[in-house]
Motif scaffolding. Structure first.
Motif, PDB file in Angstrom:
ATOM      1  N   LEU A 160       1.370   5.850  -5.520  1.00  0.00           N
ATOM      2  CA  LEU A 160       0.072   5.793  -6.217  1.00  0.00           C
ATOM      3  C   LEU A 160      -0.531   4.419  -5.963  1.00  0.00           C
ATOM      4  N   ASP A 161      -1.671   4.383  -5.298  1.00  0.00           N
ATOM      5  CA  ASP A 161      -2.222   3.091  -4.874  1.00  0.00           C
ATOM      6  C   ASP A 161      -3.241   2.526  -5.855  1.00  0.00           C
ATOM      7  N   PRO A 162      -2.937   1.423  -6.514  1.00  0.00           N
ATOM      8  CA  PRO A 162      -3.980   0.751  -7.298  1.00  0.00           C
ATOM      9  C   PRO A 162      -5.161   0.296  -6.428  1.00  0.00           C
ATOM     10  N   HIS A 163      -4.927   0.079  -5.120  1.00  0.00           N
ATOM     11  CA  HIS A 163      -6.054  -0.412  -4.295  1.00  0.00           C
ATOM     12  C   HIS A 163      -6.947   0.727  -3.791  1.00  0.00           C
ATOM     13  N   LYS A 164      -6.775   1.908  -4.323  1.00  0.00           N
ATOM     14  CA  LYS A 164      -7.699   2.978  -3.952  1.00  0.00           C
ATOM     15  C   LYS A 164      -8.648   3.232  -5.137  1.00  0.00           C
ATOM     16  N   TRP A 165      -8.383   4.258  -5.926  1.00  0.00           N
ATOM     17  CA  TRP A 165      -9.369   4.639  -6.952  1.00  0.00           C
ATOM     18  C   TRP A 165      -9.639   3.517  -7.981  1.00  0.00           C
ATOM     19  N   GLY A 197      -0.562  16.645   5.235  1.00  0.00           N
ATOM     20  CA  GLY A 197       0.100  15.422   4.756  1.00  0.00           C
ATOM     21  C   GLY A 197      -0.391  14.201   5.529  1.00  0.00           C
ATOM     22  N   HIS A 198      -0.418  13.067   4.888  1.00  0.00           N
ATOM     23  CA  HIS A 198      -0.948  11.836   5.498  1.00  0.00           C
ATOM     24  C   HIS A 198      -0.016  11.318   6.596  1.00  0.00           C
ATOM     25  N   SER A 199      -0.623  10.655   7.570  1.00  0.00           N
ATOM     26  CA  SER A 199       0.155  10.133   8.699  1.00  0.00           C
ATOM     27  C   SER A 199       1.231   9.145   8.256  1.00  0.00           C
ATOM     28  N   ILE A 227       5.948  12.831  -3.897  1.00  0.00           N
ATOM     29  CA  ILE A 227       4.520  13.164  -3.916  1.00  0.00           C
ATOM     30  C   ILE A 227       3.717  11.980  -3.385  1.00  0.00           C
ATOM     31  N   ASP A 228       2.848  12.266  -2.425  1.00  0.00           N
ATOM     32  CA  ASP A 228       1.879  11.266  -1.985  1.00  0.00           C
ATOM     33  C   ASP A 228       0.638  11.416  -2.866  1.00  0.00           C
ATOM     34  N   GLY A 229       0.609  10.593  -3.904  1.00  0.00           N
ATOM     35  CA  GLY A 229      -0.565  10.561  -4.785  1.00  0.00           C
ATOM     36  C   GLY A 229      -1.310   9.261  -4.604  1.00  0.00           C
ATOM     37  N   GLY A 246       0.860  -1.184   0.000  1.00  0.00           N
ATOM     38  CA  GLY A 246       0.000   0.000   0.000  1.00  0.00           C
ATOM     39  C   GLY A 246       0.890   1.226   0.000  1.00  0.00           C
ATOM     40  N   ALA A 247       0.279   2.387   0.217  1.00  0.00           N
ATOM     41  CA  ALA A 247       1.067   3.627   0.161  1.00  0.00           C
ATOM     42  C   ALA A 247       1.980   3.769   1.373  1.00  0.00           C
ATOM     43  N   SER A 248       1.593   3.195   2.508  1.00  0.00           N
ATOM     44  CA  SER A 248       2.469   3.306   3.680  1.00  0.00           C
ATOM     45  C   SER A 248       3.821   2.681   3.367  1.00  0.00           C
ATOM     46  N   MET A 249       3.783   1.504   2.742  1.00  0.00           N
ATOM     47  CA  MET A 249       5.041   0.847   2.390  1.00  0.00           C
ATOM     48  C   MET A 249       5.724   1.571   1.222  1.00  0.00           C
TER      49      MET A 249
HETATM   50  C1  LIG Z   1      -3.534  10.362   0.742  1.00  0.00           C
HETATM   51  C2  LIG Z   1      -3.165   9.044   1.352  1.00  0.00           C
HETATM   52  N1  LIG Z   1      -1.873   8.737   1.514  1.00  0.00           N
HETATM   53  C3  LIG Z   1      -1.495   7.563   2.066  1.00  0.00           C
HETATM   54  C4  LIG Z   1      -2.406   6.642   2.504  1.00  0.00           C
HETATM   55  C5  LIG Z   1      -1.940   5.354   3.133  1.00  0.00           C
HETATM   56  O1  LIG Z   1      -2.186   4.328   2.239  1.00  0.00           O
HETATM   57  P1  LIG Z   1      -2.206   2.773   2.645  1.00  0.00           P
HETATM   58  O2  LIG Z   1      -3.390   2.621   3.535  1.00  0.00           O
HETATM   59  O3  LIG Z   1      -2.340   2.071   1.342  1.00  0.00           O
HETATM   60  O4  LIG Z   1      -0.944   2.445   3.332  1.00  0.00           O
HETATM   61  C6  LIG Z   1      -3.768   6.931   2.365  1.00  0.00           C
HETATM   62  C7  LIG Z   1      -4.789   5.977   2.833  1.00  0.00           C
HETATM   63  O5  LIG Z   1      -5.962   6.211   2.730  1.00  0.00           O
HETATM   64  C8  LIG Z   1      -4.161   8.154   1.758  1.00  0.00           C
HETATM   65  O6  LIG Z   1      -5.448   8.469   1.581  1.00  0.00           O
END
Ligand SMILES: Cc1ncc(COP(=O)(O)O)c(C=O)c1O
Length: 475
Positions: A290-295, A179-181, A261-263, A136-139
């Motif tokens: 960029l997360d395929p598991h989102k949009w 910015g995301h956690s 960039i956190d996209g 995911g995006a965290s990794m």
């Molecule tokens: C803008 C944004 N960045 C990062 C993340 C973290 O992504 P993940 O949950 O895939 O690790 C999220 C999760 O919703 C997000 O919305």
């Protein structure tokens, strides 16, 4: 093999039945005590049980308690329904069950294509080897920031991997207040220390304030610290805001900072009609999550780290012991050299299937449809006398709050407490699902629209559900 075939057919029916009917029931319901006990306290069977029986359990006790994100009126956090292609192809990955660490088989080869396609969709530069799929995006963020850290320390004549971080000027990361956690978690995990993460203020549209960024970098450099990376957002989780990427790229270039960039959620927003100018500068980043598991709806978990200079990431992670040397590997080596994971699942298959099934055109239509609905919701909120829009809509997130007529003060009427309580009350009612946040110093409601089947009618239901929940709360 008969048991397997029969069970596979039954599982396919179960999957199709679920997806066909998930929109007809409540969006979400609490798990009743009986099933909760079964889910949490059952004992492992002494003897193995037949697949057919396990599928009966799945039908009666597992599929009956979904999170809700398959439903068109689920608007919580950033959670999409599964793409049909993803649901169909995920079991095939399990049947092959490779490790995509590397090697000469379909998994790693297809991953090269999928990463190239994802970069191409949003116009990010793609050198060979420029990225990898992650959980995911965290990794993905850990991967990208590790590359940034390694590049900075090597440029300064030391090596974070060899030396650790002590005894050197602290590395400073810049993240906006929105910015995301996961950016903070990555910084902590990489040993930067939370105190070395600067929170850059945002403007009235919740975008990074570039003048403030500039002066913070100058102050840190003057104090003998080492600014090394700025992490912008292309689609913040609170309001979907896109930072001024081009201007941030200029600052990063001026000061020799890695530009991340956190996209994760929002980068695909660039595909909505007329949206591209808001994303100008995205192609200038050193890395993009960029997360395929989102949009896209690729089944969880599938993120992607896109990297403009793969050598920096390889320098951060490559460690090949003798038992993993592959004489036949090409110049790019193994994916495992570009991130912390050694065994890696076949994430590319469900992503390839989803992208191929939608096509570029289908992805753009999905993004355009959901972004359009977020704007429609903003207009509905603006037109209603009892709601207040809190941020402009750039992607498919709408941030707003309930403000019953007559309530004027920012919080004098307990509006914060009311808006804080509304999401859980709406969720309990079962007809819609949204979550809340804090935005601009107030409690806010936010919706993230990702479902291809969501309609304007669903948005009207949502607003009525919020009104009804507010009434429930005032009783
Ligand atoms: C803008 C944004 N960045 C990062 C993340 C973290 O992504 P993940 O949950 O895939 O690790 C999220 C999760 O919703 C997000 O919305």
């Amino acid at each position: 093999m008969d048991e397997l075939r029969q069970a596979a057919a039954k599982a396919a029916d179960l999957m199709a039945d679920h997806l066909e009917r998930v929109g007809d029931g409540p969006v979400w319901q609490p798990v009743p005590d009986g099933d909760r006990a079964w889910l949490t306290t059952q004992q492992m069977p002494e003897r193995g049980r037949p697949l057919d029986q396990l599928l009966d359990d799945a039908r009666s006790r597992i599929m009956t308690h979904p999170m809700g994100n398959g439903h068109p009126r689920f608007f919580g956090w950033v959670n999409s329904p599964p793409s049909p292609a993803g649901a169909v192809f995920e079991p095939l990955a399990a049947a092959l069950n490779p490790s995509c660490a590397g090697g000469d088989h379909a998994g790693p080869l297809l991953e090269r294509t999928v990463v190239r396609w994802l970069a191409g969709l949003v116009g990010f530069p793609h050198p060979p080897g420029g990225g990898l799929l992650t959980s995911g995006a965290s990794m993905a963020t850990i991967v990208c920031l590790a590359g940034a850290r390694q590049r900075a320390t090597l440029a300064d004549g030391w090596d974070a991997r060899e030396d650790g971080l002590s005894g050197h000027p602290p590395l400073i990361l810049y993240v906006s207040a929105e910015g995301h956690s996961c950016l903070h978690k990555a910084a902590q995990l990489l040993g930067l220390g939370a105190r070395q993460v600067r929170t850059v203020p945002v403007d009235s549209h919740y975008r990074m304030d570039v003048a403030a960024l500039r002066s913070m970098i100058a102050a840190d450099a003057a104090a003998g610290l080492r600014p090394f990376c700025v992490a912008a957002s292309a689609g913040t989780v609170n309001s979907g805001a896109v930072d001024p990427l081009d201007a941030i790229a200029d600052v990063a270039a001026e000061h020799g900072l890695w530009f991340h960039i956190d996209g994760a959620y929002g980068a695909l927003g660039i595909l909505a009609d007329g949206a591209a100018p808001a994303f100008a500068g995205l192609d200038r980043a050193d890395s993009l999550a960029l997360d395929p598991h989102k949009w896209l709806g690729v089944p969880v978990g599938c993120g992607c780290a896109l990297i403009a200079d793969p050598a920096a990431t390889r320098a951060a992670f490559s460690l090949v012991p003798s038992y993993l040397v592959d004489e036949n590997a090409d110049d790019l080596g193994w994916f495992a050299e570009y991130g912390p994971e050694q065994s890696r699942p076949f994430r590319a298959l469900k992503t390839w299937a989803t992208l191929s099934h939608l096509g570029r055109d289908g992805v753009a239509r999905l993004v355009d449809h959901t972004t359009g609905l977020a704007r429609t919701l903003a207009s509905m909120v603006g037109d209603a006398g009892d709601f207040e829009l809190l941020a402009p809509v750039t992607t498919s997130i709408t941030a707003f709050r309930y403000r019953p007529e007559g309530a004027q003060a920012r919080d004098g009427d307990g509006l914060d407490a009311l808006n804080r309580a509304i999401p859980a009350a709406v969720q309990r009612r079962g007809n819609a699902f949204l979550t809340g946040t804090r935005l601009g110093g107030t409690d806010a409601l936010r919706t993230c629209i990702l479902h291809p089947d969501t309609t304007e009618g669903d948005l009207a239901v949502l607003l009525d559900e919020i009104r009804a929940a507010a009434k429930d709360l005032s009783r």
